[in-house]
Enzyme design. Structure first.
Site, short mmCIF file in Angstrom:
data_model
loop_
_atom_site.label_atom_id
_atom_site.label_comp_id
_atom_site.label_asym_id
_atom_site.label_seq_id
_atom_site.Cartn_x
_atom_site.Cartn_y
_atom_site.Cartn_z
N HIS A 1 37.74 35.24 48.08
CA HIS A 1 37.10 35.37 49.39
C HIS A 1 37.76 34.49 50.45
CE1 HIS A 1 33.40 37.93 48.67
NE2 HIS A 1 33.99 37.87 47.49
N ASP A 2 38.38 33.40 50.06
CA ASP A 2 39.11 32.60 51.05
C ASP A 2 40.47 33.21 51.34
OD1 ASP A 2 39.77 30.60 52.85
OD2 ASP A 2 40.63 29.31 51.30
N HIS B 1 36.06 40.33 37.13
CA HIS B 1 34.72 40.85 36.86
C HIS B 1 34.43 40.92 35.36
CE1 HIS B 1 34.40 42.80 41.14
NE2 HIS B 1 34.32 41.50 41.15
N VAL C 1 40.97 36.58 53.36
CA VAL C 1 40.62 36.53 54.77
C VAL C 1 41.63 35.63 55.50
CG1 VAL C 1 38.85 35.92 56.47
CG2 VAL C 1 38.19 36.96 54.29
N PRO D 1 36.97 44.23 50.78
CA PRO D 1 36.37 45.56 50.60
C PRO D 1 34.91 45.45 50.18
CG PRO D 1 38.39 45.32 49.30
CD PRO D 1 38.03 43.96 49.80
N ASP E 1 43.08 29.02 53.40
CA ASP E 1 42.99 27.93 54.37
C ASP E 1 41.61 27.30 54.41
OD1 ASP E 1 41.54 30.00 55.38
OD2 ASP E 1 42.65 30.19 57.26
#
Ligand code: HEM
Ligand SMILES: [Ca+2]
Ligand SMILES: [Ca+2]
Length: 301
Positions: free
Chosen positions: A42-43, A169, A46, A139, A50
């Protein structure tokens, strides 16, 4: 410009301290290791690895990516501070939160029985969180495989590496909110019927109370191990998310799924390669960004 052992001069013990903290936290709360893996995704996807994800919402200031719908279910952010504090004690204002995201993911993966990955360091921290554009990068669980592949391709992650990354997962959980559309009003016909029954037991109503944390485990057999059981599951149509099911059946991804299901060693190789690609997405280096004192806040000046 990232390099192996970036802190060898400025903070030689940095990697050791981070690992020690990850192990200690794992021993107290095993699921922290799972969170470190999801944080990396997730970092990094995007904009950049950072630590934009770690900034918290501040009145008349930052709006955190953590408030995005895509961050639903993310947990253990408070323990990132535990790691950062230990590092700050040894070397103030030296080791970035972005590198803590990367190294904690690496060490978390190792704790979860995944491969040992040699990761570069030297990332710097953003001064912004990009809450308003998170959905342009991450997504949704029911997006098409074409969209999923294009989002990963945009950050240099090829199809096989994307298949490998979804192997994360193989651990963790999914809240009913993200599942019920496959169960009600009718059961998704792509879902294995016995598995659908299990999921209906875990998620008995179509509109789960947002406050009741109902969830199902991703992998019933080895819920705390990053192994190829995920691929075996999705080939049997026992994936939880729509994207998991699609991965097993899309002609672009299915051959890779089959290979990884057949060979855990091969999966681990591809997973290592893919994690490196993800973790090196567009880092801030040189005099870009800053080294945050507290991962939750931009430095005051
Ligand atoms: C198409 C790409 C992906 C989508 C749509 C997606 C979506 C999701 C969703 C909806 C959940 C469940 C959240 C909840 O209900 O609590 C989840 C959990 C998780 N995801 Fe993904 N994911 C994707 C890719 C990845 C990647 C690339 C990684 C890491 C390499 C990852 C790691 C995880 C982990 C570890 C969990 C379990 C978290 C926990 O138990 O706390 N995911 N994902
Ligand atoms: Ca970021
Ligand atoms: Ca597993």
């Amino acid at each position: 410009q990232l390099q192996q052992n970036y802190y060898s001069e400025s903070c030689p013990k940095a990697e050791e301290i981070i690992k020690q903290q990850v192990v200690q936290l794992y021993n107290k709360h095993g699921n922290t290791a799972i969170s470190w893996v999801r944080n990396l995704f997730h970092d990094c996807i995007v904009k950049s690895c950072d630590a934009s994800l770690l900034l918290t919402t501040v009145r008349r200031g930052v709006l955190s990516e953590q408030t995005s719908e895509r961050s639903f279910g993310m947990r253990n952010f408070k323990y990132v501070n535990t790691i950062k504090e230990a590092v700050e004690q040894e070397c103030p204002l030296t080791v970035s939160c972005a590198d803590i995201v990367a190294l904690s993911a690496r060490d978390g993966i190792a704790m979860l029985g995944g491969p040992n990955i040699e990761m570069k360091t030297g990332r710097r921290d953003s001064k912004e969180s990009y809450a308003t554009v998170v959905e342009d990068f991450i997504p949704n669980h029911n997006d098409s495989m074409s969209l999923v592949l294009s989002r990963f391709q945009a950050i240099g992650v090829d199809i096989e590496a994307t298949v490998a990354l979804l192997g994360a997962h193989s651990v963790g959980r999914v809240h009913c909110k993200n599942l019920v559309h496959r169960l009600y009003p009718t059961v998704d016909e792509t879902l294995d019927p016995a598995h659908a029954e299990y999921l209906q037991r875990r998620c008995p109503t179509p509109n789960p109370d947002p406050k009741a944390v109902l969830y199902a485990r991703n992998d019933l057999k080895t819920p705390m191990i990053i192994d190829n059981n995920y691929y075996k599951n999705i080939l049997q149509h026992k994936g939880l998310l729509t994207v998991d099911e699609e991965l097993a059946t899309d002609p672009r991804t299915a051959p890779h799924v089959q290979k990884m299901a057949d060979d855990n060693e091969y999966f681990h190789q591809q997973f290592s390669r893919a994690v490196l690609l993800l973790s090196e997405n567009n880092p801030l280096t040189g005099d870009q960004g800053e080294i945050r004192k507290d991962c939750r806040y931009v430095n005051a000046n």
